[in-house]
Design a protein around this motif. Structure first.
Motif, PDB file in Angstrom:
ATOM      1  N   UNK A  77       1.140  -1.506   0.100  1.00  0.00           N
ATOM      2  CA  UNK A  77       0.114  -0.024  -0.239  1.00  0.00           C
ATOM      3  C   UNK A  77       0.524   1.172  -0.166  1.00  0.00           C
ATOM      4  N   UNK A  78       1.863   1.484   0.299  1.00  0.00           N
ATOM      5  CA  UNK A  78       2.961   2.166   0.761  1.00  0.00           C
ATOM      6  C   UNK A  78       3.226   2.457  -0.696  1.00  0.00           C
ATOM      7  N   UNK A  79       4.147   1.386  -0.957  1.00  0.00           N
ATOM      8  CA  UNK A  79       4.726   1.353  -2.361  1.00  0.00           C
ATOM      9  C   UNK A  79       3.803   2.081  -3.466  1.00  0.00           C
ATOM     10  N   UNK A  80       2.105   1.437  -3.417  1.00  0.00           N
ATOM     11  CA  UNK A  80       1.766   2.148  -3.930  1.00  0.00           C
ATOM     12  C   UNK A  80       0.712   3.267  -4.080  1.00  0.00           C
ATOM     13  N   UNK A 111       3.180   5.968  -2.996  1.00  0.00           N
ATOM     14  CA  UNK A 111       4.258   6.894  -3.460  1.00  0.00           C
ATOM     15  C   UNK A 111       5.013   6.897  -5.033  1.00  0.00           C
ATOM     16  N   UNK A 112       3.909   5.481  -5.562  1.00  0.00           N
ATOM     17  CA  UNK A 112       3.978   5.621  -6.727  1.00  0.00           C
ATOM     18  C   UNK A 112       2.337   7.077  -7.249  1.00  0.00           C
ATOM     19  N   UNK A 113       1.798   6.480  -6.630  1.00  0.00           N
ATOM     20  CA  UNK A 113       0.882   7.823  -7.037  1.00  0.00           C
ATOM     21  C   UNK A 113       1.097   9.260  -6.884  1.00  0.00           C
ATOM     22  N   UNK A 114       1.503   9.391  -5.556  1.00  0.00           N
ATOM     23  CA  UNK A 114       2.182  11.024  -5.864  1.00  0.00           C
ATOM     24  C   UNK A 114       3.648  10.996  -6.483  1.00  0.00           C
ATOM     25  N   UNK A 115       4.382   9.645  -6.757  1.00  0.00           N
ATOM     26  CA  UNK A 115       5.235  10.389  -7.614  1.00  0.00           C
ATOM     27  C   UNK A 115       5.124  10.951  -9.622  1.00  0.00           C
ATOM     28  N   UNK A 116       3.172   9.979  -9.601  1.00  0.00           N
ATOM     29  CA  UNK A 116       3.042  10.305 -11.052  1.00  0.00           C
ATOM     30  C   UNK A 116       2.389  11.887 -10.956  1.00  0.00           C
ATOM     31  N   UNK A 117       1.842  11.991  -9.940  1.00  0.00           N
ATOM     32  CA  UNK A 117       1.229  13.395  -9.797  1.00  0.00           C
ATOM     33  C   UNK A 117       1.996  14.673 -10.260  1.00  0.00           C
ATOM     34  N   UNK A 118       3.077  14.270  -9.533  1.00  0.00           N
ATOM     35  CA  UNK A 118       4.741  15.080  -8.973  1.00  0.00           C
ATOM     36  C   UNK A 118       5.034  15.036 -10.403  1.00  0.00           C
ATOM     37  N   UNK A 137      13.125  12.278 -12.495  1.00  0.00           N
ATOM     38  CA  UNK A 137      13.147  11.115 -11.408  1.00  0.00           C
ATOM     39  C   UNK A 137      12.298   9.606 -12.091  1.00  0.00           C
ATOM     40  N   UNK A 138      12.709   9.007 -12.777  1.00  0.00           N
ATOM     41  CA  UNK A 138      12.558   8.040 -13.061  1.00  0.00           C
ATOM     42  C   UNK A 138      11.709   6.918 -12.526  1.00  0.00           C
ATOM     43  N   UNK A 139      10.120   6.841 -11.924  1.00  0.00           N
ATOM     44  CA  UNK A 139       9.345   5.748 -11.410  1.00  0.00           C
ATOM     45  C   UNK A 139       9.978   4.582 -11.583  1.00  0.00           C
ATOM     46  N   UNK A 140      10.141   3.353 -10.206  1.00  0.00           N
ATOM     47  CA  UNK A 140      10.983   2.790 -10.671  1.00  0.00           C
ATOM     48  C   UNK A 140       9.863   1.300 -11.452  1.00  0.00           C
TER      49      UNK A 140
END
Length: 191
Positions: A84-87, A89-96, A105-108
C-alpha cells in the motif's frame, strides 16, 4: 520446548528464545513476504520488521491462535502495508511528474522475479500468472497466495486472515474465477 514455554520466555525477553523463534520461522516468513513484494531485498527487510514487531508485541499474545498463525498474520499485514505504501508513493510520484514538480526522476519499474515456490518450467508463464495474481483484490490475493504458494490449509488461512472458513473458501473460489478470466485471453492466443 513447547509453544507455550517459548512464548513465556519471549515475554520475559529471553534472547535464546528469540533466536530459536527466528531460526524456526525465518524462512517461512521470508517466503511469505516474498510472495507479496516480489523482491528478495524487500522480503529480507520485511522479515526483520516482522520479527521486531513480534518481539515488541509478544507480551500481548493471548494463545487465542497458534504462534505460527500469529507470525503469518504479522508477515501478511507487514507485506500488505508495504505494498500500500509503495502504491501510494508511486501515485504521488506520478502526480508530481505530471505537475512537473519532480526532478525528472523515473519511477522504478517492476523488477523481473520468480517466487521460489513456483514450479512452472516456463518463466514467462510463471511471471504472467503472478502478475495477474497481483491484480486480484487484497483479500483474494492473500488467500490465494497463502494457499497455493505457501501451502497453508483453508483453516490456517482463516486463522491468519481472521475470517471464517466459508469466507476463505469463497475468496479462493473468486480468486480462481478472476484469474481464469484474466488469463483466458493469454491462453486463447496459444502463447
Amino acid at each position: 520446548m513447547t509453544e507455550q514455554e517459548l512464548v513465556k520466555k519471549l515475554q520475559q525477553a529471553d534472547q535464546l528464545a528469540f533466536k530459536h523463534l527466528v531460526d524456526k520461522y525465518q524462512d517461512k516468513v521470508q517466503n511469505t513476504c516474498w510472495g507479496f513484494v516480489k523482491s528478495s531485498t524487500e522480503a529480507e527487510d520485511l522479515t526483520q520488521e516482522v520479527f521486531i514487531e513480534i518481539y515488541e508485541s509478544i507480551h500481548a499474545f493471548k494463545f487465542e491462535s497458534k504462534l505460527g498463525t500469529y507470525i503469518y498474520r504479522v508477515a501478511v499485514n507487514k507485506s500488505l502495508d508495504y505494498i500500500r505504501k509503495q502504491k501510494s508513493q508511486k501515485r504521488w510520484g506520478v502526480i508530481l511528474s505530471i505537475l512537473s514538480w519532480s526532478e525528472n526522476k523515473e519511477l522504478p519499474s517492476m523488477p523481473d522475479w520468480e517466487h521460489p515456490g513456483v514450479t512452472l518450467e516456463n518463466k514467462e508463464r510463471a511471471s504472467i500468472l503472478m502478475s495477474k495474481v497481483e491484480e486480484l483484490p487484497d483479500n483474494q490475493r492473500v488467500a490465494f497466495t497463502l494457499h497455493k504458494i505457501e501451502g497453508l490449509s483453508y483453516q490456517e488461512i482463516a486463522e491468519v486472515m481472521q475470517v471464517s472458513l466459508a469466507s476463505v473458501e469463497s475468496l479462493i473460489f473468486r480468486a480462481k474465477q478472476n484469474l481464469k478470466k484474466k488469463l483466458q485471453g493469454y491462453y486463447q492466443q496459444g502463447i
